[in-house]
Design an enzyme around this catalytic site. Structure first.
Site, PDB file in Angstrom:
ATOM      1  N   GLY A 240       0.819  -1.199   0.000  1.00  0.00           N
ATOM      2  CA  GLY A 240       0.000   0.000   0.000  1.00  0.00           C
ATOM      3  C   GLY A 240       0.852   1.248   0.000  1.00  0.00           C
ATOM      4  O   GLY A 240       2.011   1.220  -0.410  1.00  0.00           O
ATOM      5  N   CYS A 241       0.308   2.345   0.465  1.00  0.00           N
ATOM      6  CA  CYS A 241       1.032   3.618   0.448  1.00  0.00           C
ATOM      7  C   CYS A 241       2.366   3.507   1.170  1.00  0.00           C
ATOM      8  O   CYS A 241       2.435   3.059   2.313  1.00  0.00           O
ATOM      9  CB  CYS A 241       0.183   4.702   1.107  1.00  0.00           C
ATOM     10  SG  CYS A 241       1.006   6.307   1.196  1.00  0.00           S
ATOM     11  N   PHE A 242       3.432   3.932   0.496  1.00  0.00           N
ATOM     12  CA  PHE A 242       4.763   3.777   1.098  1.00  0.00           C
ATOM     13  C   PHE A 242       5.051   4.757   2.218  1.00  0.00           C
ATOM     14  O   PHE A 242       6.063   4.650   2.897  1.00  0.00           O
ATOM     15  CB  PHE A 242       5.878   3.815   0.063  1.00  0.00           C
ATOM     16  CG  PHE A 242       5.809   4.906  -0.989  1.00  0.00           C
ATOM     17  CD1 PHE A 242       5.208   6.125  -0.758  1.00  0.00           C
ATOM     18  CD2 PHE A 242       6.384   4.697  -2.239  1.00  0.00           C
ATOM     19  CE1 PHE A 242       5.177   7.116  -1.724  1.00  0.00           C
ATOM     20  CE2 PHE A 242       6.359   5.685  -3.227  1.00  0.00           C
ATOM     21  CZ  PHE A 242       5.748   6.896  -2.961  1.00  0.00           C
TER      22      PHE A 242
END
Length: 214
Positions: free
Chosen positions: A43-45
């Site tokens: 997902g979002c880093f």
């Protein structure tokens, strides 16, 4: 641009931030003697880089893109889901302090690996779950972890994480690096990223650096 189902106000905050940034890319650090590298997409880093950075034995974590077919993609290109890349955390760690198996365990507890091509409100293949391996031994570690999680039914659905050989990693723009630490009051960080980091902290208390063992 992030496609959020929830947190409409957060979307507006984030969009304004992202649109105002330049495409100046980060550089990769040099490996220290005895150091190894591992790559995970979850997902979002912003959340994943912070989660991994809090583990003992982890020296640096770089936000970037991997798993795609376009060289040197930009954030906007990756988020279009046309490059094949996923937002990825590249982890530089000391195997004498933390093992690859422990990193894999933290990876599976730092996000929901049962969500296919999304993570929470973030939609698209750029947010898919991937564990990249460099050796047959690393592949076996990942597959064993998946088998154990599925057998124990730790999650209420089967793991959909892709197990993929590592090819190339492209560092993301500089403004993405350490974004969680530098923007603690950001709406998206508070609503989406922080719960994921706290989920990992709760599951991996023994692996946390002293300053995060609270």
């Amino acid at each position: 641009m992030k496609k959020l189902i929830l947190y409409t106000i957060t979307l507006l905050l984030f969009a304004g931030c992202a649109n105002g940034q330049s495409n100046s890319f980060a550089s990769l650090p040099k490996l220290k003697p005895g150091e190894k590298v591992a790559d995970f997409a979850s997902g979002c880093f912003w959340a994943s880089t912070e989660a991994f950075s809090e583990l003992k034995g982890v020296d640096k974590v770089i936000a970037g893109y991997s798993g795609g077919n376009m060289p040197h993609p930009t954030y906007e290109e990756v988020c279009s889901d046309n490059t094949g890349h996923a937002e990825t955390a590249q982890v530089y760690y000391d195997p004498k302090v933390i093992s690859y198996a422990q990193l894999v365990d933290a990876f599976f507890h730092a996000h929901n690996p049962t969500e296919l091509n999304y993570q929470g409100p973030d939609q698209g293949t750029s947010y898919r779950s991937i564990a990249f391996f460099r050796t047959p031994e690393e592949k076996a570690v990942i597959e064993d972890a998946i088998k154990k999680l599925n057998t124990s039914r730790y999650y209420n659905a089967p793991i959909v994480t892709q197990v993929v050989p590592f090819t190339v990693f492209y560092p993301a723009e500089k403004y993405h690096q350490d974004y969680y630490k530098l923007n603690p009051d950001n709406g998206y960080i508070q609503a989406v990223s922080r719960p994921k980091v706290e989920k990992m902290r709760a599951a991996e208390k023994n692996l946390l650096k002293p300053e995060f063992q609270k």
